[in-house]
Design a protein around this motif. Sequence first.
Motif, PDB file in Angstrom:
ATOM      1  N   ASN A 113       9.859  29.271   5.717  1.00 40.26           N
ATOM      2  CA  ASN A 113      10.774  28.152   5.930  1.00 40.26           C
ATOM      3  C   ASN A 113      10.205  26.898   5.243  1.00 40.26           C
ATOM      4  OD1 ASN A 113       8.872  26.845   7.745  1.00 40.26           O
ATOM      5  ND2 ASN A 113       9.505  28.341   9.308  1.00 40.26           N
ATOM      6  N   PRO A 114      11.031  25.847   5.120  1.00 42.40           N
ATOM      7  CA  PRO A 114      10.568  24.632   4.422  1.00 42.40           C
ATOM      8  C   PRO A 114       9.291  24.043   4.998  1.00 42.40           C
ATOM      9  CG  PRO A 114      12.938  24.559   4.704  1.00 42.40           C
ATOM     10  CD  PRO A 114      12.455  25.761   5.466  1.00 42.40           C
ATOM     11  N   TRP A 115       9.131  24.101   6.321  1.00 42.63           N
ATOM     12  CA  TRP A 115       7.912  23.556   6.934  1.00 42.63           C
ATOM     13  C   TRP A 115       6.679  24.358   6.520  1.00 42.63           C
ATOM     14  CZ3 TRP A 115       5.479  19.698   8.950  1.00 42.63           C
ATOM     15  CH2 TRP A 115       4.333  19.902   9.705  1.00 42.63           C
ATOM     16  N   GLN A 116       6.803  25.683   6.480  1.00 40.25           N
ATOM     17  CA  GLN A 116       5.680  26.529   6.060  1.00 40.25           C
ATOM     18  C   GLN A 116       5.321  26.304   4.597  1.00 40.25           C
ATOM     19  OE1 GLN A 116       7.466  30.269   7.247  1.00 40.25           O
ATOM     20  NE2 GLN A 116       6.101  30.454   9.036  1.00 40.25           N
ATOM     21  N   ILE A 117       6.327  26.129   3.748  1.00 41.93           N
ATOM     22  CA  ILE A 117       6.075  25.850   2.330  1.00 41.93           C
ATOM     23  C   ILE A 117       5.355  24.516   2.177  1.00 41.93           C
ATOM     24  CG2 ILE A 117       7.175  25.390   0.101  1.00 41.93           C
ATOM     25  CD1 ILE A 117       9.416  27.293   0.929  1.00 41.93           C
ATOM     26  N   LEU A 118       5.803  23.523   2.967  1.00 37.05           N
ATOM     27  CA  LEU A 118       5.186  22.200   2.902  1.00 37.05           C
ATOM     28  C   LEU A 118       3.733  22.248   3.356  1.00 37.05           C
ATOM     29  CD1 LEU A 118       5.471  19.069   2.576  1.00 37.05           C
ATOM     30  CD2 LEU A 118       6.176  19.029   4.987  1.00 37.05           C
ATOM     31  N   TRP A 119       3.488  22.893   4.485  1.00 35.42           N
ATOM     32  CA  TRP A 119       2.152  22.860   5.084  1.00 35.42           C
ATOM     33  C   TRP A 119       1.139  23.733   4.327  1.00 35.42           C
ATOM     34  CZ3 TRP A 119      -0.444  19.903   8.217  1.00 35.42           C
ATOM     35  CH2 TRP A 119      -1.609  20.373   8.809  1.00 35.42           C
ATOM     36  N   HIS A 120       1.565  24.902   3.909  1.00 37.66           N
ATOM     37  CA  HIS A 120       0.640  25.865   3.307  1.00 37.66           C
ATOM     38  C   HIS A 120       0.546  25.765   1.789  1.00 37.66           C
ATOM     39  CE1 HIS A 120      -0.127  27.973   7.070  1.00 37.66           C
ATOM     40  NE2 HIS A 120       1.173  27.980   7.318  1.00 37.66           N
ATOM     41  N   PHE A 121       1.481  25.074   1.161  1.00 32.06           N
ATOM     42  CA  PHE A 121       1.445  25.034  -0.298  1.00 32.06           C
ATOM     43  C   PHE A 121       1.564  23.628  -0.870  1.00 32.06           C
ATOM     44  CE2 PHE A 121       3.746  25.609  -4.459  1.00 32.06           C
ATOM     45  CZ  PHE A 121       2.611  25.959  -5.171  1.00 32.06           C
ATOM     46  N   LYS A 122       2.612  22.903  -0.519  1.00 30.95           N
ATOM     47  CA  LYS A 122       2.857  21.600  -1.146  1.00 30.95           C
ATOM     48  C   LYS A 122       1.793  20.575  -0.793  1.00 30.95           C
ATOM     49  CE  LYS A 122       7.807  21.568  -2.126  1.00 30.95           C
ATOM     50  NZ  LYS A 122       9.079  20.818  -1.931  1.00 30.95           N
ATOM     51  N   ILE A 123       1.420  20.504   0.475  1.00 30.63           N
ATOM     52  CA  ILE A 123       0.413  19.516   0.887  1.00 30.63           C
ATOM     53  C   ILE A 123      -0.946  19.785   0.248  1.00 30.63           C
ATOM     54  CG2 ILE A 123      -0.912  18.680   2.865  1.00 30.63           C
ATOM     55  CD1 ILE A 123       1.608  18.720   4.514  1.00 30.63           C
ATOM     56  N   PRO A 124      -1.465  21.028   0.271  1.00 30.05           N
ATOM     57  CA  PRO A 124      -2.740  21.257  -0.421  1.00 30.05           C
ATOM     58  C   PRO A 124      -2.712  20.920  -1.900  1.00 30.05           C
ATOM     59  CG  PRO A 124      -2.248  23.086   1.055  1.00 30.05           C
ATOM     60  CD  PRO A 124      -1.027  22.221   1.018  1.00 30.05           C
ATOM     61  N   VAL A 125      -1.602  21.238  -2.571  1.00 25.09           N
ATOM     62  CA  VAL A 125      -1.495  20.940  -3.996  1.00 25.09           C
ATOM     63  C   VAL A 125      -1.475  19.428  -4.245  1.00 25.09           C
ATOM     64  CG1 VAL A 125       0.022  21.104  -6.016  1.00 25.09           C
ATOM     65  CG2 VAL A 125      -0.389  23.111  -4.601  1.00 25.09           C
ATOM     66  N   THR A 135       0.799  -1.230   0.000  1.00 24.68           N
ATOM     67  CA  THR A 135       0.000   0.000   0.000  1.00 24.68           C
ATOM     68  C   THR A 135       0.830   1.278   0.000  1.00 24.68           C
ATOM     69  OG1 THR A 135      -0.184  -0.112   2.424  1.00 24.68           O
ATOM     70  CG2 THR A 135      -1.967  -1.091   1.121  1.00 24.68           C
ATOM     71  N   THR A 136       2.073   1.222   0.434  1.00 21.04           N
ATOM     72  CA  THR A 136       2.871   2.446   0.534  1.00 21.04           C
ATOM     73  C   THR A 136       3.300   2.976  -0.835  1.00 21.04           C
ATOM     74  OG1 THR A 136       4.830   1.059   0.910  1.00 21.04           O
ATOM     75  CG2 THR A 136       3.757   2.001   2.850  1.00 21.04           C
ATOM     76  N   PHE A 137       3.646   2.077  -1.750  1.00 19.00           N
ATOM     77  CA  PHE A 137       4.209   2.510  -3.039  1.00 19.00           C
ATOM     78  C   PHE A 137       3.263   3.423  -3.823  1.00 19.00           C
ATOM     79  CE2 PHE A 137       5.163   1.899  -7.571  1.00 19.00           C
ATOM     80  CZ  PHE A 137       6.478   2.339  -7.587  1.00 19.00           C
ATOM     81  N   PRO A 138       1.980   3.057  -4.041  1.00 19.02           N
ATOM     82  CA  PRO A 138       1.100   3.965  -4.805  1.00 19.02           C
ATOM     83  C   PRO A 138       0.946   5.339  -4.167  1.00 19.02           C
ATOM     84  CG  PRO A 138       0.101   1.788  -4.571  1.00 19.02           C
ATOM     85  CD  PRO A 138       1.277   1.823  -3.650  1.00 19.02           C
ATOM     86  N   ILE A 139       0.914   5.384  -2.834  1.00 16.92           N
ATOM     87  CA  ILE A 139       0.733   6.671  -2.159  1.00 16.92           C
ATOM     88  C   ILE A 139       1.996   7.512  -2.257  1.00 16.92           C
ATOM     89  CG2 ILE A 139       0.249   7.768   0.062  1.00 16.92           C
ATOM     90  CD1 ILE A 139      -1.455   5.370   0.784  1.00 16.92           C
ATOM     91  N   ILE A 140       3.154   6.897  -2.056  1.00 13.54           N
ATOM     92  CA  ILE A 140       4.415   7.640  -2.157  1.00 13.54           C
ATOM     93  C   ILE A 140       4.575   8.228  -3.554  1.00 13.54           C
ATOM     94  CG2 ILE A 140       6.934   7.402  -2.183  1.00 13.54           C
ATOM     95  CD1 ILE A 140       6.672   5.398   0.090  1.00 13.54           C
ATOM     96  N   VAL A 141       4.343   7.405  -4.568  1.00 12.33           N
ATOM     97  CA  VAL A 141       4.481   7.879  -5.946  1.00 12.33           C
ATOM     98  C   VAL A 141       3.503   9.012  -6.234  1.00 12.33           C
ATOM     99  CG1 VAL A 141       4.203   7.226  -8.372  1.00 12.33           C
ATOM    100  CG2 VAL A 141       5.382   5.695  -6.803  1.00 12.33           C
ATOM    101  N   SER A 142       2.278   8.884  -5.745  1.00 10.65           N
ATOM    102  CA  SER A 142       1.263   9.910  -5.994  1.00 10.65           C
ATOM    103  C   SER A 142       1.629  11.231  -5.308  1.00 10.65           C
ATOM    104  CB  SER A 142      -0.097   9.423  -5.504  1.00 10.65           C
ATOM    105  OG  SER A 142      -0.501   8.259  -6.186  1.00 10.65           O
ATOM    106  N   ILE A 143       2.068  11.163  -4.053  1.00  9.06           N
ATOM    107  CA  ILE A 143       2.427  12.390  -3.332  1.00  9.06           C
ATOM    108  C   ILE A 143       3.634  13.065  -3.977  1.00  9.06           C
ATOM    109  CG2 ILE A 143       3.240  13.313  -1.138  1.00  9.06           C
ATOM    110  CD1 ILE A 143       1.626  11.180   0.284  1.00  9.06           C
ATOM    111  N   LEU A 144       4.641  12.283  -4.331  1.00  6.81           N
ATOM    112  CA  LEU A 144       5.813  12.855  -4.994  1.00  6.81           C
ATOM    113  C   LEU A 144       5.437  13.498  -6.317  1.00  6.81           C
ATOM    114  CD1 LEU A 144       8.542  10.127  -4.319  1.00  6.81           C
ATOM    115  CD2 LEU A 144       8.339  12.380  -3.260  1.00  6.81           C
ATOM    116  N   ASP A 145       4.506  12.876  -7.029  1.00  2.63           N
ATOM    117  CA  ASP A 145       4.035  13.451  -8.283  1.00  2.63           C
ATOM    118  C   ASP A 145       3.332  14.780  -8.024  1.00  2.63           C
ATOM    119  OD1 ASP A 145       3.735  13.452 -11.057  1.00  2.63           O
ATOM    120  OD2 ASP A 145       1.749  12.531 -10.945  1.00  2.63           O
ATOM    121  N   GLY A 146       2.560  14.833  -6.935  1.00  7.63           N
ATOM    122  CA  GLY A 146       1.900  16.086  -6.570  1.00  7.63           C
ATOM    123  C   GLY A 146       2.899  17.177  -6.201  1.00  7.63           C
TER     124      GLY A 146
END
Length: 245
Positions: A154-166, A125-136
Amino acid sequence: MRRHISLLGFLGVLSLWQVAGLLKLLPKFILPTPLEILQSFVRDREFLWYHSWATLRVALLGLVLGVLIACIMAVLMDSLSWLNDLIYPMMVVVQTIPTIAIAPILVLWLGYGILPKIVLIILTTTFPIIVSILDGFRHCDKDMLTLFSLMRANPWQILWHFKIPVSLPYFYAGLRVSVSYAFITTVVSEWLGGFEGLGVYMIQSKKLFQYDTMFAIIILVSIISLLGMKLVDISEKYVIKWKRS
């Protein structure tokens, strides 16, 4: 209109299947009729319910752990390029190995308890999710990343406010695949031993030549997988609110 056509086609196939069984064109020991399978659902409902819950518990536990591990690994692999270069090829190699081939090895290493089943579910189950998130993450707008940097995020703010929603739509795309993998992998792992679960019940039915029950179990696993994917769709609508609007 398309749903009606699909439903009519499905009912047509079931009707032809039932007629072929009544005319004895299909031997019962090869393919039971839909009515015989339905009767086995009613006759064995208590056993099916009991073993379904056993399979569901293991599948959900493995899926939850797999999702957590996949999310953490995806973030680390996106942040550390050397880690991505190290782990990604090994993940691809593991995914090329059939599940039925990995299961006996895990049983040999970890015993006949719940642990090898959980590990096997996590591996699938991990592989499809990892690939999908990295693609996002890779589809994030470069200009927006530059803007965040200019605003001294900072990197955490970029991750939380931008990368994760995208990456959320990509995450849910991988989660749909992983949900179906989780239930199928659980049944396969139960073939190798145990005292409860749909996989165990399927082997018992096979030894007793109860092929109608075997087909009922197969249909039940499909129904559970479809319900799981439907719950993912419902969750996506409420989590990704901007996509719904």
